[in-house]
Write an enzyme that holds these catalytic residues in place. Sequence first.
Site, short mmCIF file in Angstrom:
data_model
loop_
_atom_site.label_atom_id
_atom_site.label_comp_id
_atom_site.label_asym_id
_atom_site.label_seq_id
_atom_site.Cartn_x
_atom_site.Cartn_y
_atom_site.Cartn_z
N ARG A 1 0.82 -1.22 0.00
CA ARG A 1 0.00 0.00 0.00
C ARG A 1 0.85 1.27 0.00
O ARG A 1 0.59 2.19 -0.78
CB ARG A 1 -0.97 0.00 1.18
CG ARG A 1 -2.05 -1.07 1.06
CD ARG A 1 -2.89 -1.16 2.30
NE ARG A 1 -2.04 -1.51 3.45
CZ ARG A 1 -2.42 -1.45 4.72
NH1 ARG A 1 -3.63 -1.04 5.03
NH2 ARG A 1 -1.60 -1.79 5.68
N ASN B 1 -6.21 -2.91 2.03
CA ASN B 1 -6.18 -4.36 2.16
C ASN B 1 -7.61 -4.87 2.29
O ASN B 1 -8.45 -4.22 2.91
CB ASN B 1 -5.40 -4.78 3.42
CG ASN B 1 -3.90 -4.64 3.25
OD1 ASN B 1 -3.39 -4.54 2.14
ND2 ASN B 1 -3.19 -4.66 4.36
#
EC number: 3.6.1.7
Length: 93
Positions: free
Chosen positions: A21, A39
């Site tokens: 990320r 996520n």
Amino acid sequence: MMDMARAHVFISGRVQGVNFRASARNYAREVGVSGWVRNLEDGRVEAVFEGERSAVQKMVSWCYSGPSHARVEAVDVRWEKPTGEERGFSIIW
């Protein structure tokens, strides 16, 4: 007028706990793409990239490799109509 694009992407494999990320956010800022990344509970990463088509395509291509510790197995890309709603790029927790 710029050719705008929006990609809704789902990345599968070893993509959580490998800095995916943060790396996606950094690259998105580098190429000038707006959107977000998060996520999912099933182990995938979901992201939306919006901006100039060439920059969005760079982001989608990046997803096939990701950061060095990631092991990407599949990338599901859904091209959508740009909304213009995204401002900057963020990680959704």
